[in-house]
Design a protein around this motif. Structure first.
Motif, short mmCIF file in Angstrom:
data_model
loop_
_atom_site.label_atom_id
_atom_site.label_comp_id
_atom_site.label_asym_id
_atom_site.label_seq_id
_atom_site.Cartn_x
_atom_site.Cartn_y
_atom_site.Cartn_z
N ILE A 4 -11.07 8.03 -19.03
CA ILE A 4 -12.08 7.46 -18.29
C ILE A 4 -12.23 6.09 -18.38
O ILE A 4 -12.36 5.10 -17.28
CB ILE A 4 -13.59 8.14 -18.63
CG1 ILE A 4 -13.49 9.60 -18.43
CG2 ILE A 4 -14.61 7.46 -18.00
CD1 ILE A 4 -14.53 10.29 -19.09
N SER A 5 -12.15 5.53 -19.54
CA SER A 5 -12.11 3.90 -19.70
C SER A 5 -11.46 3.04 -19.03
O SER A 5 -11.91 2.13 -18.29
CB SER A 5 -12.21 3.53 -21.15
OG SER A 5 -11.96 4.49 -22.15
N LEU A 14 -15.47 -5.88 -16.46
CA LEU A 14 -16.31 -5.89 -17.53
C LEU A 14 -16.53 -7.06 -18.40
O LEU A 14 -15.43 -7.40 -18.95
CB LEU A 14 -16.39 -4.65 -18.22
CG LEU A 14 -16.76 -3.21 -17.58
CD1 LEU A 14 -16.17 -2.20 -18.51
CD2 LEU A 14 -18.03 -3.12 -17.39
N PRO A 15 -17.74 -7.57 -18.72
CA PRO A 15 -17.92 -8.59 -19.76
C PRO A 15 -17.30 -8.06 -20.88
O PRO A 15 -17.06 -6.89 -21.25
CB PRO A 15 -19.13 -8.94 -19.74
CG PRO A 15 -20.00 -8.25 -18.96
CD PRO A 15 -19.02 -7.15 -18.26
N ASP A 16 -16.83 -9.04 -21.85
CA ASP A 16 -16.27 -8.61 -23.15
C ASP A 16 -17.04 -7.69 -23.99
O ASP A 16 -16.59 -6.86 -24.48
CB ASP A 16 -15.92 -9.93 -23.77
CG ASP A 16 -14.59 -9.78 -25.02
OD1 ASP A 16 -13.74 -8.90 -24.45
OD2 ASP A 16 -14.69 -10.33 -25.97
N VAL A 17 -18.42 -8.10 -24.10
CA VAL A 17 -19.35 -7.33 -24.73
C VAL A 17 -19.21 -5.68 -24.31
O VAL A 17 -19.30 -4.87 -24.94
CB VAL A 17 -20.89 -7.77 -24.65
CG1 VAL A 17 -21.67 -6.98 -25.75
CG2 VAL A 17 -20.90 -9.49 -24.71
N VAL A 21 -18.49 -2.24 -26.14
CA VAL A 21 -19.39 -1.25 -26.33
C VAL A 21 -18.85 -0.11 -25.81
O VAL A 21 -18.75 1.01 -26.69
CB VAL A 21 -20.66 -1.38 -25.45
CG1 VAL A 21 -21.57 0.09 -25.46
CG2 VAL A 21 -21.53 -2.58 -26.04
N ILE A 22 -17.99 0.05 -25.13
CA ILE A 22 -17.23 1.39 -24.42
C ILE A 22 -16.34 1.47 -25.65
O ILE A 22 -16.22 2.63 -26.03
CB ILE A 22 -16.36 1.10 -23.19
CG1 ILE A 22 -17.39 1.11 -22.22
CG2 ILE A 22 -15.37 2.13 -23.12
CD1 ILE A 22 -16.95 0.63 -20.66
N THR A 28 -16.94 6.23 -31.55
CA THR A 28 -17.94 7.21 -32.30
C THR A 28 -17.89 8.65 -31.71
O THR A 28 -17.72 9.57 -32.61
CB THR A 28 -19.29 6.94 -31.52
OG1 THR A 28 -19.34 5.18 -31.63
CG2 THR A 28 -20.61 7.24 -32.34
N ILE A 29 -17.45 8.96 -30.60
CA ILE A 29 -17.12 10.23 -30.07
C ILE A 29 -16.06 10.95 -31.11
O ILE A 29 -16.07 12.10 -31.50
CB ILE A 29 -16.76 10.42 -28.62
CG1 ILE A 29 -18.20 10.11 -27.92
CG2 ILE A 29 -16.30 11.67 -28.24
CD1 ILE A 29 -17.94 9.87 -26.50
#
Ligand SMILES: Nc1ncnc2c1ncn2[C@@H]1O[C@H](COP(=O)(O)OP(=O)(O)O)[C@@H](O)[C@H]1O
Ligand SMILES: [Mg+2]
Lengths: 281, 262
Positions: A4-5, A14-17, A21-22, A28-29
Motif C-alpha cells: 500500500i505505502s 507526501l512531506p517528510d513527516v 508517520v506511515i 507498529t502493525i
C-alpha cells in the motif's frame, strides 16, 4: 502493508513527516503482529500445561512407559554426568586451593567445595546437561512422532497421547533429574577428594567429615527442591516443543533446538528464583 | 457391487448394500483463511470400496482426518453409523474410533516398538479383556495374513518400505474395524508391491466385510480396488462413477489424470 505505502507515495507527494508517520504505523502493525504471535504461543504453552496437568491426575497411568522413560533418561545422561561431576569437584578444589593457602584456611577446603557443589554447581550443571540431552531428545522424538503421524495413530487407537507420551515423560524427568543431581554431587565430592590428594595426602574419612561439617540441612533441602522443578521444566518443555512441532521434517530439528534453548533458560531462571527464595528464609 | 445397486431388485442383500455407513454433507474445512474442502458431500455404503481420487494437496487426507475427528470441520456434518461425529463426547468418540481403521500415509508405525508391540498396542487398548495368549495368537495370525510372519521381533526401521506398509496395515486390521480408511496405500511403492497392497485391500474387504475409503492418486490401485470412484477437485466432488465411467470420460481434467499414468 508493504504494497500500500508505495502506491500512496506515487499519487501524493507526501512531506517528510507524513512519510515517517506511515513508516511508523507500518512498523507498529508489524510489531503488533509479532506480539500477537508471541502471545498466541504463550497461550498455547499454558493450554498444553493445563491439559497435561489434567491428564496427570487421570486414573489410568501408563506405568510401563513411565519406567521406560526413567531408564532412558538415566541411560542417556549417566556417562556425561559422571565425568562432569568428577571434573567439577576436581577443578573447584585445584582452583580454590591457592587462595585458601594464602589465607591460611586450607582446612576449610573440603567444606567450601562441598557447599558450592551441593548448593549450586551440582544442580545447575546437571540441569543444563539434562536440558541439552533430555530436552532435545524428547523434542526430537515427539516431533518426529508428530510429523510421521504416530501421535495421530495413537489418538485413533483409543490412547490419549498426552497421557501416554507427555505425562510419563514429564514425571520421569521430574523424578530422575533430582536423583541424577544427587549422584553428580556425590561424584563431585569424590573428585574434590582426588583433587585434594594431588598436593598432600588427605585420608578419605577425614576429608568427608571435614566436608560434611559445613553442610547443613538448609543447604541440601532447597537444592533438592529446585531440582524437581528443573526436571519438570525440562521434561515439559521438551514434550511441548515436540508435540507442537509443525508439519514438515525440518520442524523436528527446530523442535529439538528450541527445546534445548528454552529448557536451559528455564533452568537458569528457576535457579535464580530459588536462590532469591532461599536467601529470604 | 455397483452393478447390484443399479439393478435394483428387491432382495434383502441389495437393501443391505445400499445402507450408508458414512454420510458427509456440505463439509467445509480450511486452514489459515484458505479453504481446502469447500462443499463436499459423499456417502460410503456398507461393504463397498470407495476410491477417492485427487491431485496432491487437494485435501484428501484432510477429508478422512475429519471423519475420525483428528481435524474438526469448519462447517457441515459427518455421520458415521448414523451418529454425528462432531456431536460425540470423548467416550463416544473413542467408541466410534474403535470401529474405524486408519492406515496413515506414512505408515505411522511406532519406531520405538517392535512390530509385535506395534500390533499389541491398539489390540490391548481396544479389546481390553483379551488374554495374553489370545493377543499373541491374534497378532501372529494377522501378520501371517499380510505375509509378515517372520518380522515379529524386528523394529520398523529394519523393514523395507513395502513391508512397513504391510505391517501398518496389519496394525490397523488387528482390532477388527468395520470401516477402513486408507490414505494413499500405494504411494511411494514399486508397481509390484503396489499390486500386492491393492490385492491385500481387496482381501481385507472380503475377509473382514469392511467398508472402505481408499484415497489415492494411483490409477492402478483405483482400478484394482474400486467399486465406485469419486474425484475431488477444488474442494468439491468433481465426478462420481465407476472406473469405466472415468476411462470413457472426455473431460480434460479426468482424461489427463488417467492418461498420464498409462
Ligand atoms: N494440519 C494442517 N494444518 C495446516 N494446513 C494443513 C493441515 N493439514 C493439511 N493442510 C493443508 O491442506 C492442504 C491439503 O492437504 P492434504 O489433505 O494433506 O492433501 P492430499 O490431498 O495430498 O492428502 C495442503 O495444502 C496442506 O498444506
Ligand atoms: Mg495426503
Amino acid at each position: 502493508m508493504k504494497n500500500i505505502s508505495p502506491d500512496i507515495k506515487k499519487f501524493i507527494k507526501l512531506p517528510d513527516v507524513k512519510k515517517r508517520v506511515i513508516k511508523l504505523s507500518d512498523k507498529t502493525i508489524k510489531t503488533t503482529q509479532t506480539a500477537n504471535l508471541f502471545l498466541a504461543d504463550v497461550g498455547d504453552f499454558f493450554l498444553f500445561l493445563f491439559r497435561t496437568t489434567i491428564e496427570a491426575f487421570s486414573r489410568e497411568f501408563e506405568f510401563q512407559e513411565f519406567l521406560r522413560q526413567c531408564y532412558q533418561i538415566g541411560n542417556k545422561t549417566l556417562p556425561l554426568i559422571s565425568v562432569t561431576g568428577i571434573v567439577i569437584g576436581l577443578v573447584l578444589t585445584i582452583q580454590s586451593r591457592p587462595v585458601l593457602v594464602d589465607f591460611g584456611a586450607v582446612s576449610m577446603l573440603p567444606g567450601m567445595v562441598a557447599v558450592s557443589i551441593i548448593r549450586e554447581m551440582g544442580p545447575v550443571v546437571t540441569g543444563l546437561i539434562c536440558a541439552g540431552r533430555i530436552g532435545s531428545g524428547m523434542g526430537a522424538e515427539l516431533g518426529s512422532m508428530k510429523v510421521t503421524e504416530q501421535i495421530d495413530a495413537m489418538e485413533v487407537s483409543s490412547t490419549n497421547p498426552i497421557r501416554f507420551l507427555v505425562v510419563t515423560r514429564v514425571l520421569a524427568a521430574t523424578l530422575m533429574i533430582p536423583l541424577l543431581v544427587l549422584y553428580a554431587d556425590a561424584l563431585g565430592i569424590m573428585g574434590s577428594w582426588a583433587g585434594a590428594n594431588i598436593k598432600g595426602d588427605v585420608p578419605f574419612v577425614l576429608f568427608f567429615s571435614q566436608a560434611f561439617r559445613y553442610i547443613g540441612f538448609m543447604d541440601l533441602l532447597p537444592a533438592v527442591i529446585k531440582t524437581f522443578f528443573f526436571g519438570a521444566a525440562i521434561g515439559f518443555v521438551g514434550c511441548y516443543k515436540g508435540y507442537t512441532a509443525g508439519r514438515g521434517t525440518e520442524s523436528v530439528g527446530k523442535a529439538a533446538t528450541s527445546a534445548v534453548v528454552l529448557s536451559s533458560l528455564l533452568v537458569i531462571i528457576i535457579d535464580l528464583i530459588a536462590v532469591q527464595i532461599t536467601d529470604m528464609l | 457391487m455397483t452393478n447390484m445397486v443399479i439393478t435394483e431388485t428387491v432382495t434383502p442383500e441389495n437393501i443391505k448394500i445400499e445402507k450408508e455407513v458414512i454420510k458427509i454433507d456440505n463439509l467445509r474445512k480450511g486452514f489459515d483463511n484458505e479453504g481446502i474442502l469447500k462443499n463436499l458431500s459423499l456417502k460410503l455404503f456398507d461393504g463397498e470400496n470407495l476410491v477417492v481420487l485427487g491431485k496432491s494437496g487437494s485435501g484428501k487426507s484432510v477429508l478422512i482426518k475429519c471423519i475420525v475427528r483428528l481435524l474438526t470441520p469448519d462447517q457441515g456434518t459427518i455421520n458415521v453409523f448414523g451418529e454425528n461425529v462432531n456431536g460425540l463426547n470423548n467416550n463416544d468418540l473413542a467408541d466410534m474410533r474403535k470401529k474405524i481403521g486408519f492406515l496413515f500415509q506414512s505408515g505411522a508405525l511406532y519406531d520405538s516398538m517392535t512390530i509385535k508391540q506395534n500390533l499389541e498396542f491398539p489390540l490391548r487398548r481396544i479389546h481390553k479383556n483379551l488374554s495374553r495368549k489370545e493377543i499373541d495368537k491374534k497378532v501372529e495370525e494377522t501378520l501371517e495374513n499380510v505375509g509378515l510372519a517372520d518380522t515379529l521381533n524386528k523394529m520398523p526401521s529394519q523393514l523395507s518400505g513395502g513391508m512397513r506398509k504391510r505391517a501398518s496395515l496389519a496394525r490397523t486390521i488387528v482390532v477388527d474395524p468395520m470401516i477402513m480408511l486408507y490414505d494413499e496405500p500405494t504411494t511411494g511403492l514399486d508397481p509390484v508391491t503396489s499390486d500386492e497392497i491393492s490385492s491385500l485391500i481387496n482381501d481385507i474387504q472380503k475377509k473382514y466385510k469392511t467398508s472402505s475409503i481408499v484415497i489415492t492418486h494411483d490409477i492402478e490401485c483405483a482400478r484394482a480396488t474400486a467399486d465406485r470412484i469419486i474425484m475431488l477437485d477444488d474442494g468439491e466432488v468433481y465426478m462420481e462413477g465407476t472406473i469405466k465411467d472415468f476411462e470413457k470420460s472426455a473431460d480434460a481434467l479426468i482424461s489427463s489424470f488417467f492418461k498420464k499414468q498409462k
